[in-house]
Write a protein that holds these residues in place. Structure first.
Motif, short mmCIF file in Angstrom:
data_model
loop_
_atom_site.label_atom_id
_atom_site.label_comp_id
_atom_site.label_asym_id
_atom_site.label_seq_id
_atom_site.Cartn_x
_atom_site.Cartn_y
_atom_site.Cartn_z
N TYR A 179 17.28 35.68 20.31
CA TYR A 179 18.55 35.77 21.05
C TYR A 179 18.89 37.24 21.24
CZ TYR A 179 19.78 30.85 20.04
OH TYR A 179 19.82 29.47 19.97
N GLY B 169 23.89 39.45 24.03
CA GLY B 169 24.71 38.69 24.97
C GLY B 169 24.44 37.20 24.90
N LYS B 170 23.16 36.85 24.82
CA LYS B 170 22.80 35.44 24.76
C LYS B 170 23.35 34.78 23.49
CE LYS B 170 18.75 32.38 24.62
NZ LYS B 170 17.27 32.32 24.57
N MET C 228 26.06 35.65 21.65
CA MET C 228 27.51 35.45 21.71
C MET C 228 27.89 34.32 22.67
SD MET C 228 29.05 37.44 19.55
CE MET C 228 27.70 36.96 18.47
N ASN C 229 27.11 34.17 23.75
CA ASN C 229 27.40 33.10 24.71
C ASN C 229 26.94 31.74 24.23
OD1 ASN C 229 28.56 34.88 26.58
ND2 ASN C 229 26.59 35.32 27.56
N SER C 230 26.10 31.73 23.20
CA SER C 230 25.53 30.47 22.73
C SER C 230 26.10 30.02 21.39
CB SER C 230 24.00 30.61 22.59
OG SER C 230 23.41 31.05 23.79
N ARG D 257 28.64 28.34 20.45
CA ARG D 257 29.10 26.96 20.34
C ARG D 257 27.96 25.98 20.12
NH1 ARG D 257 33.87 26.22 24.93
NH2 ARG D 257 35.32 27.77 24.06
N GLU D 258 26.76 26.39 20.49
CA GLU D 258 25.59 25.52 20.32
C GLU D 258 25.05 25.56 18.90
OE1 GLU D 258 22.75 26.78 23.19
OE2 GLU D 258 24.18 26.74 24.86
N ARG E 59 30.41 39.57 13.72
CA ARG E 59 31.14 38.78 14.72
C ARG E 59 31.01 37.28 14.44
NH1 ARG E 59 29.59 41.84 20.43
NH2 ARG E 59 30.68 43.81 20.00
#
Length: 497
Positions: free
Chosen positions: A432, A435-436, A438-440, A442-443, A466
């Motif tokens: 990861y 960016g990927k 932080m955007n993921s 929830r998965e 984070r």
């Protein structure tokens, strides 16, 4: 003549009106509880003080006014309080001279008013007479008298020949002293609602212990411990609250495996109530407190609340039942927990697609027949207990972002660019970029630890921190890839085996 006291600062404390309306014996009991709670709070603040009863009020004489005011502002049973500018003895003439000395510069070119409160039975002058005399002495220095909306309000409480001068009358939290209404158990999740609900029970004089049903692992627990610690440190003066942390992951697994998804939310709440009632039975608590507000989520409809209540063998109290979210968040801001609570993700939503908004007790009881209730019993028996006033900063601090060993069952995340990942990565690691990742988020599940790495261990540390703040148990591998290559010399080759 100025009255000298043992300490340089005096604060007048006015008791909540509800306390003063009680029968003499009850009022005396409440005042004793308030005095005890305030004394404990002042002692915990580490300041020197005396508490003196005077004309139906209390006075705190102290060496540290700022700290004392902070404690008093968060002590239930206090209607209002005033830091005293000066205590003057000698009657009206002395009071007039003192008022000029104290306030002539304060009222210069401003509108002002004087308000006198007479205490006790020795009254040589009425309040109005004293206001006219003292106010008249200040008139040459001020713009004018304004009794309705003055820029400066000067006040004095007068008992006999003593006058206590002040300009501030600060509202206290009101309510009753904690401890006079027995003990309650609050189901706390760390979110806005349950914290505010607990605060309202404290305000009405109930001691609070807390039950936390942990749905998401170690990081979530640390966040809830921290929020509960802040609530108790600020508002639970005079009590020794405990937090009972129960691992609810096995309970969730049991209900997922044995009940229909549309009923998961209701059954989960029933299991939480059962856990709370069991702890209440252990410690002799009289009621169960929740942060539920009518209609806020699917489990908080009248129908579902009725179904959930069935499993509680003690009264269920819902202080926020008619509140909207805006009011709850506003109260959390006043309490001092809003910034922490806003970081708590939603963990209770097991079925986000079609949760039932209506249910029947018989229907849910039938669903529960396939469940293994020994799972809940075992989790309650093995709960972790925190004494909130013994919890240290180390106890509530997030785990160090750096780690030198990879925990069992940890998910390893490679934070390198994809080209570097192809050149070398730890066997089984998932790639990861920042960016990927932080955007993921929830998965990713929150029930197991994550170990991140990057070439030097710096970017992965930022990302792990984070993730921790978002409620994940996440770490950065100390030493980065250089250290990992010593640990995994074959690197990606292990993927092929």
């Amino acid at each position: 003549m100025e009255v000298s006291t043992r300490y340089p600062h005096v604060i007048i404390i006015r008791l909540a009106p509800e306390m003063m309306l009680k029968a003499p014996a009850t009022r005396k009991k409440f005042q004793k509880a308030l005095r005890s709670n305030m004394q404990e709070g002042l002692e915990r603040a580490g300041i020197e003080f005396d508490i003196i009863g005077h004309e139906g009020r209390m006075q705190v004489h102290t060496s540290d006014q700022e700290k004392a005011l902070d404690v008093i502002s968060r002590t239930f049973g206090v209607a209002s309080y005033s830091p005293i500018d000066k205590i003057i003895d000698g009657g009206l003439e002395a009071h007039k001279e003192a008022a000029v000395e104290l306030y002539k510069e304060l009222v210069t070119d401003k509108t002002y008013a004087v308000r006198i409160k007479r205490l006790g039975n020795k009254k040589k002058f009425t309040s109005v007479e004293m206001e006219r005399h003292i106010g008249g002495c200040l008139r040459p220095f001020a713009k004018k008298v304004d009794l309705d909306n003055p820029e400066v309000m000067i006040k004095a409480d007068v008992a006999g020949d003593l006058a206590y001068f002040y300009t501030q009358k600060i509202a206290g939290p009101g309510g009753f002293p904690i401890g006079i209404q027995g003990n309650a158990i609050t189901l706390i999740s760390g979110g806005f609602d349950s914290v505010v609900a607990a605060w309202y029970l404290m305000k009405r004089g109930a001691m609070n212990d807390f039950v936390f049903c942990n749905l998401a692992g170690g990081a979530y627990e640390r966040m809830v411990v921290e929020i509960t610690k802040v609530l108790c440190d600020r508002w639970a003066t005079g009590t020794r609250p405990k937090l009972y942390c129960i691992d609810f992951e096995p309970v969730i697994n049991d209900l997922r495996a044995n009940t229909a998804p549309e009923w998961w939310q209701v059954i989960l709440k029933r299991q939480m109530y059962r856990a709370g009632c069991e702890i209440a039975k252990r410690i002799g608590a009289d009621a169960l407190v929740t942060g539920e507000a009518l209609g806020q989520v699917s489990s908080q409809t009248l129908s579902n609340l009725n179904t959930i209540d069935e499993v509680s063998d003690i009264p269920v109290l819902r202080p926020l039942i008619g509140f909207d979210k805006e009011q709850i968040i506003k109260d959390a801001r006043m309490i001092g927990t809003d910034k922490l609570s806003e970081k708590i993700p939603e963990y209770c939503a097991l079925n986000k697609r079609r949760p039932a908004v209506k249910s029947g007790r018989n229907t849910i009881a039938k669903q529960e027949t396939k469940m293994d209730f020994s799972v809940l019993t075992d989790m309650v028996e093995g709960c972790k207990i925190y004494d909130m006033f013994d919890v240290t900063d180390e106890d509530i601090a997030q785990h160090s972002v750096f780690i030198e060993e990879i925990p069992e069952k940890a998910i390893i995340i490679d934070c390198q660019p994809e080209s570097l990942y192809d050149d070398w990565h730890v066997a089984g690691a998932k790639n990861y970029t920042a960016g990927k990742l932080m955007n993921s988020l929830r998965e990713l599940k929150k029930t197991q630890p994550y170990v991140l790495y990057c070439p030097f261990g710096t970017q992965s540390a930022v990302l792990a921190e984070r993730m921790q703040k978002a409620g994940y148990e996440a770490y950065s591998y100390k030493g980065g890839i250089k250290q990992l290559k010593r640990m995994f010399p074959n690197g990606a080759e292990l993927d092929e085996e």
